[in-house]
Motif scaffolding. Structure first.
Motif, PDB file in Angstrom:
ATOM      1  N   LEU A   1       0.832  -1.209   0.000  1.00 30.46           N
ATOM      2  CA  LEU A   1       0.000   0.000   0.000  1.00 30.46           C
ATOM      3  C   LEU A   1       0.864   1.255   0.000  1.00 30.46           C
ATOM      4  O   LEU A   1       0.547   2.249  -0.662  1.00 30.46           O
ATOM      5  CB  LEU A   1      -0.928   0.009   1.217  1.00 30.46           C
ATOM      6  CG  LEU A   1      -2.237  -0.780   1.108  1.00 30.46           C
ATOM      7  CD1 LEU A   1      -3.001  -0.710   2.422  1.00 30.46           C
ATOM      8  CD2 LEU A   1      -3.111  -0.280  -0.040  1.00 30.46           C
ATOM      9  N   SER A   2       1.950   1.222   0.742  1.00 32.21           N
ATOM     10  CA  SER A   2       2.864   2.370   0.744  1.00 32.21           C
ATOM     11  C   SER A   2       3.422   2.619  -0.643  1.00 32.21           C
ATOM     12  O   SER A   2       3.540   3.765  -1.094  1.00 32.21           O
ATOM     13  CB  SER A   2       4.010   2.124   1.741  1.00 32.21           C
ATOM     14  OG  SER A   2       3.528   2.091   3.063  1.00 32.21           O
ATOM     15  N   LEU A   3       3.794   1.530  -1.329  1.00 36.09           N
ATOM     16  CA  LEU A   3       4.335   1.654  -2.686  1.00 36.09           C
ATOM     17  C   LEU A   3       3.275   2.199  -3.644  1.00 36.09           C
ATOM     18  O   LEU A   3       3.555   3.104  -4.450  1.00 36.09           O
ATOM     19  CB  LEU A   3       4.852   0.293  -3.167  1.00 36.09           C
ATOM     20  CG  LEU A   3       5.322   0.197  -4.614  1.00 36.09           C
ATOM     21  CD1 LEU A   3       6.420   1.218  -4.908  1.00 36.09           C
ATOM     22  CD2 LEU A   3       5.810  -1.219  -4.925  1.00 36.09           C
ATOM     23  N   LEU A   4       2.061   1.662  -3.567  1.00 33.32           N
ATOM     24  CA  LEU A   4       1.008   2.126  -4.478  1.00 33.32           C
ATOM     25  C   LEU A   4       0.613   3.576  -4.190  1.00 33.32           C
ATOM     26  O   LEU A   4       0.260   4.318  -5.109  1.00 33.32           O
ATOM     27  CB  LEU A   4      -0.214   1.213  -4.387  1.00 33.32           C
ATOM     28  CG  LEU A   4      -0.017  -0.206  -4.945  1.00 33.32           C
ATOM     29  CD1 LEU A   4      -1.301  -1.019  -4.809  1.00 33.32           C
ATOM     30  CD2 LEU A   4       0.430  -0.170  -6.405  1.00 33.32           C
ATOM     31  N   ALA A   5       0.685   3.969  -2.931  1.00 38.08           N
ATOM     32  CA  ALA A   5       0.395   5.368  -2.608  1.00 38.08           C
ATOM     33  C   ALA A   5       1.425   6.285  -3.249  1.00 38.08           C
ATOM     34  O   ALA A   5       1.095   7.363  -3.761  1.00 38.08           O
ATOM     35  CB  ALA A   5       0.391   5.560  -1.087  1.00 38.08           C
ATOM     36  N   LEU A   6       2.696   5.848  -3.240  1.00 39.77           N
ATOM     37  CA  LEU A   6       3.751   6.645  -3.866  1.00 39.77           C
ATOM     38  C   LEU A   6       3.551   6.754  -5.367  1.00 39.77           C
ATOM     39  O   LEU A   6       3.744   7.821  -5.960  1.00 39.77           O
ATOM     40  CB  LEU A   6       5.115   6.001  -3.565  1.00 39.77           C
ATOM     41  CG  LEU A   6       6.331   6.628  -4.257  1.00 39.77           C
ATOM     42  CD1 LEU A   6       6.558   8.057  -3.763  1.00 39.77           C
ATOM     43  CD2 LEU A   6       7.579   5.778  -4.031  1.00 39.77           C
TER      44      LEU A   6
ATOM     45  N   ASN B   1      -1.942   2.203   7.156  1.00 41.29           N
ATOM     46  CA  ASN B   1      -2.701   1.556   6.079  1.00 41.29           C
ATOM     47  C   ASN B   1      -3.889   2.410   5.664  1.00 41.29           C
ATOM     48  O   ASN B   1      -4.186   2.566   4.473  1.00 41.29           O
ATOM     49  CB  ASN B   1      -3.184   0.176   6.527  1.00 41.29           C
ATOM     50  CG  ASN B   1      -2.133  -0.897   6.313  1.00 41.29           C
ATOM     51  OD1 ASN B   1      -1.043  -0.608   5.811  1.00 41.29           O
ATOM     52  ND2 ASN B   1      -2.440  -2.118   6.701  1.00 41.29           N
ATOM     53  N   GLY B   2      -4.598   2.953   6.655  1.00 40.44           N
ATOM     54  CA  GLY B   2      -5.725   3.827   6.337  1.00 40.44           C
ATOM     55  C   GLY B   2      -5.272   5.048   5.564  1.00 40.44           C
ATOM     56  O   GLY B   2      -5.932   5.474   4.598  1.00 40.44           O
ATOM     57  N   GLU B   3      -4.148   5.616   5.970  1.00 38.49           N
ATOM     58  CA  GLU B   3      -3.624   6.791   5.285  1.00 38.49           C
ATOM     59  C   GLU B   3      -3.274   6.475   3.834  1.00 38.49           C
ATOM     60  O   GLU B   3      -3.662   7.212   2.909  1.00 38.49           O
ATOM     61  CB  GLU B   3      -2.383   7.299   6.020  1.00 38.49           C
ATOM     62  CG  GLU B   3      -1.714   8.484   5.349  1.00 38.49           C
ATOM     63  CD  GLU B   3      -0.468   8.923   6.098  1.00 38.49           C
ATOM     64  OE1 GLU B   3       0.601   9.045   5.454  1.00 38.49           O
ATOM     65  OE2 GLU B   3      -0.553   9.140   7.320  1.00 38.49           O
ATOM     66  N   ASN B   4      -2.532   5.377   3.614  1.00 39.44           N
ATOM     67  CA  ASN B   4      -2.116   5.046   2.249  1.00 39.44           C
ATOM     68  C   ASN B   4      -3.311   4.701   1.362  1.00 39.44           C
ATOM     69  O   ASN B   4      -3.350   5.080   0.184  1.00 39.44           O
ATOM     70  CB  ASN B   4      -1.120   3.884   2.280  1.00 39.44           C
ATOM     71  CG  ASN B   4       0.252   4.313   2.767  1.00 39.44           C
ATOM     72  OD1 ASN B   4       0.700   5.413   2.467  1.00 39.44           O
ATOM     73  ND2 ASN B   4       0.921   3.453   3.515  1.00 39.44           N
ATOM     74  N   ALA B   5      -4.290   3.994   1.917  1.00 37.14           N
ATOM     75  CA  ALA B   5      -5.470   3.634   1.123  1.00 37.14           C
ATOM     76  C   ALA B   5      -6.255   4.870   0.700  1.00 37.14           C
ATOM     77  O   ALA B   5      -6.686   4.991  -0.457  1.00 37.14           O
ATOM     78  CB  ALA B   5      -6.363   2.679   1.922  1.00 37.14           C
ATOM     79  N   VAL B   6      -6.428   5.829   1.616  1.00 31.59           N
ATOM     80  CA  VAL B   6      -7.198   7.018   1.261  1.00 31.59           C
ATOM     81  C   VAL B   6      -6.408   7.917   0.318  1.00 31.59           C
ATOM     82  O   VAL B   6      -6.992   8.613  -0.530  1.00 31.59           O
ATOM     83  CB  VAL B   6      -7.643   7.783   2.526  1.00 31.59           C
ATOM     84  CG1 VAL B   6      -6.512   8.570   3.159  1.00 31.59           C
ATOM     85  CG2 VAL B   6      -8.816   8.710   2.209  1.00 31.59           C
ATOM     86  N   VAL B   7      -5.076   7.900   0.420  1.00 27.34           N
ATOM     87  CA  VAL B   7      -4.252   8.656  -0.530  1.00 27.34           C
ATOM     88  C   VAL B   7      -4.470   8.117  -1.939  1.00 27.34           C
ATOM     89  O   VAL B   7      -4.615   8.885  -2.906  1.00 27.34           O
ATOM     90  CB  VAL B   7      -2.755   8.580  -0.142  1.00 27.34           C
ATOM     91  CG1 VAL B   7      -1.879   9.045  -1.309  1.00 27.34           C
ATOM     92  CG2 VAL B   7      -2.481   9.441   1.073  1.00 27.34           C
ATOM     93  N   ILE B   8      -4.526   6.797  -2.069  1.00 24.62           N
ATOM     94  CA  ILE B   8      -4.728   6.195  -3.393  1.00 24.62           C
ATOM     95  C   ILE B   8      -6.120   6.559  -3.926  1.00 24.62           C
ATOM     96  O   ILE B   8      -6.275   6.943  -5.097  1.00 24.62           O
ATOM     97  CB  ILE B   8      -4.552   4.657  -3.327  1.00 24.62           C
ATOM     98  CG1 ILE B   8      -3.133   4.307  -2.889  1.00 24.62           C
ATOM     99  CG2 ILE B   8      -4.842   4.033  -4.694  1.00 24.62           C
ATOM    100  CD1 ILE B   8      -2.944   2.841  -2.535  1.00 24.62           C
ATOM    101  N   VAL B   9      -7.135   6.446  -3.083  1.00 22.60           N
ATOM    102  CA  VAL B   9      -8.490   6.807  -3.515  1.00 22.60           C
ATOM    103  C   VAL B   9      -8.539   8.278  -3.925  1.00 22.60           C
ATOM    104  O   VAL B   9      -9.134   8.637  -4.954  1.00 22.60           O
ATOM    105  CB  VAL B   9      -9.508   6.530  -2.389  1.00 22.60           C
ATOM    106  CG1 VAL B   9     -10.897   7.072  -2.774  1.00 22.60           C
ATOM    107  CG2 VAL B   9      -9.598   5.034  -2.105  1.00 22.60           C
TER     108      VAL B   9
END
Length: 467
Positions: A362-367, A399-407
């Motif tokens: 998730l961290s990678l996908l957020a980046l 995890n919540g932070e990275n998921a919402v960044v992606i959304v």
């Protein structure tokens, strides 16, 4: 001339007698240390051998002061008694100390040794304890000997870090890896190199800076195997792991990555190595990719595709190391396109859907979610619904932070009504973003509030109220 010869013979006889007495003193001191724990200054001073040694030294000193050599050209170097030389430093001891085995060493060298080992360097026996005590006896004898022989003795030890310790056999081990005709011997040497490069920081320094062409020589057994790099898995594992240990040192990273053999061989290990070799090859690339110039080198190589395949196919540890490397690479803008083209999104989302390595991926996908191609592929794979599931019950604030960044980035890059409608439905049914805006991390709160504003503006048709 005859008198000169007689004096020389007499001096040689005294030196031989001194050597004999010193050996006896050392042996007796060792036995006392082991049997009784320590030897007091009073006991040492009363020892007959000590008295005898001092008497011999005084005789030699008297002769040295009263006898002048005929010519300085004929003087020969004074031979230092081996008992005065530390076997670790190979120099006359400045602060001799005695350890549990009864052996005497230079204080700063044995102190460094005992940080890593619990054995006596000379006898190899396991020590009952790792304490030492000053060897006043040997210290006094060295002082007397230096005066007799006009040898300058340092008054205090150097403040320099002991770097030569543990490096004496490193080049010989490398030579065995590089040129041994026996695979068994190569494996033994590689295994020992692996152990020493892991354990001793100064070995990592010495290996790269102190040995000519060391990286090429280390990797040569793997390079000669060509595509059959996995034909000798044990040797492969040990060499790759030794390379990883060397890469930990900051000053080694650039030298290693710029070696023409390194990235191709690590790539081969990623593709066809054992599980351990693949993990450690990925870990090595992760370590090397901490340097900006290395991000370009690795990003321009076939290692990118091999790393992404490992993310998809590897075990949890291998995936973690590969993900870490790709994350580092994606800090460089041009590498984002390369990893997306190499199939990162499919590999990462597949692993997340399976519940594996969720935090790292998730961290990678957020980046990488600022990349348009990455967003489009996540959208095509329906990954937004997996993100909703994560957001409803995030396992951690991160995890919540990275998921919402992606959304947020999925909405920000392409605010079509269908995608925003899907996000609006999630909010209406579960209050996902309202909840996150109240109890997420600072960054998550900011992104959730942004999403809520879009929902009001583009889905409900209501403009947000302005203060």
């Amino acid at each position: 001339m005859a008198n000169s010869t007689t004096e020389a013979n007499a001096a040689d006889t005294l030196r031989r007698e001194l050597q004999k007495v010193l050996t006896e003193i050392i042996n007796d001191g060792g036995r006392k240390s082991k049997d009784r724990g320590e030897t007091t200054d009073e006991e040492a001073a009363s020892c007959f051998g000590v008295v005898k040694a001092i008497r011999i030294l005084n005789c030699l000193r008297t002769r040295a002061e009263t006898t002048k050599p005929e010519s300085d050209d004929h003087t020969s170097p004074v031979k230092v008694p081996k008992e005065f030389i530390c076997t670790l430093s190979n120099t006359i001891m400045i602060e001799p100390v005695i350890i549990a085995s009864g052996q005497t060493y230079e204080k700063r060298y044995i102190t460094e040794w005992l940080k890593h080992e619990r054995t006596c360097p000379k006898s190899k026996e396991v020590l009952s304890h790792c304490f030492w005590i000053p060897n006043h006896l040997i210290n006094d004898l060295i002082t007397q000997w230096c005066l007799v022989n006009k040898v300058d003795r340092l008054k205090r030890p150097s403040d320099e870090i002991v770097t030569e310790l543990f490096t004496s056999d490193i080049e010989a081990l490398l030579q065995r890896v590089y040129s041994s005709s026996s695979v068994t011997d190569q494996i033994e040497a590689a295994k020992e190199l692996r152990r020493q490069t892991k354990k001793f920081a100064n070995v990592r320094v010495f290996f790269v800076a102190g040995i000519n062409d060391s990286i090429t020589r280390l990797l040569s057994p793997l390079s000669t195997l060509g595509e059959g790099v996995d034909l000798n898995p044990e040797l492969q594992e040990d060499i790759v792991t030794a390379l990883f240990n060397l890469s930990i040192l900051e000053k080694n990273k650039t030298v290693i990555a710029e070696n023409s053999l390194v990235i191709p061989l690590l790539t081969k290990c990623l593709k066809q190595g054992t599980a351990e070799a693949r993990r450690n090859a990925a870990a090595t690339l992760s370590s090397l990719s901490a340097i900006d110039s290395n991000k370009i080198i690795i990003g321009n190589s076939e290692a990118v595709k091999a790393l992404i395949d490992l993310i998809e196919e590897g075990d949890m540890l291998a995936t973690r190391e590969a993900t870490s490397t790709v994350f580092n690479l994606c800090i460089v803008l041009e590498n984002k396109e390369k990893v997306v083209s190499a199939g990162l999104i499919r590999a990462a989302t597949k692993k997340i859907k399976a519940g594996s390595n969720v935090d790292e991926l998730l961290s990678l996908l957020a980046l990488i979610s600022t990349h348009t191609g990455a967003i489009e592929e996540m959208d095509h794979l329906g990954f937004i619904y997996d993100l909703f599931s994560i957001l409803r019950k995030p396992s951690s604030l991160l995890n919540g932070e990275n998921a919402v960044v992606i959304v947020f980035n999925m909405c920000d890059r392409n605010r079509d009504r269908f995608r925003l409608k899907v996000v609006g439905e999630e909010e209406n049914q579960h209050g996902t973003f309202t909840k996150l805006a109240k109890q997420g991390s600072v960054r998550a709160v900011r992104k959730a509030q942004g999403i809520l504003q879009w929902i009001k503006r583009f889905v409900t048709g209501k403009e947000p109220q302005r203060a």
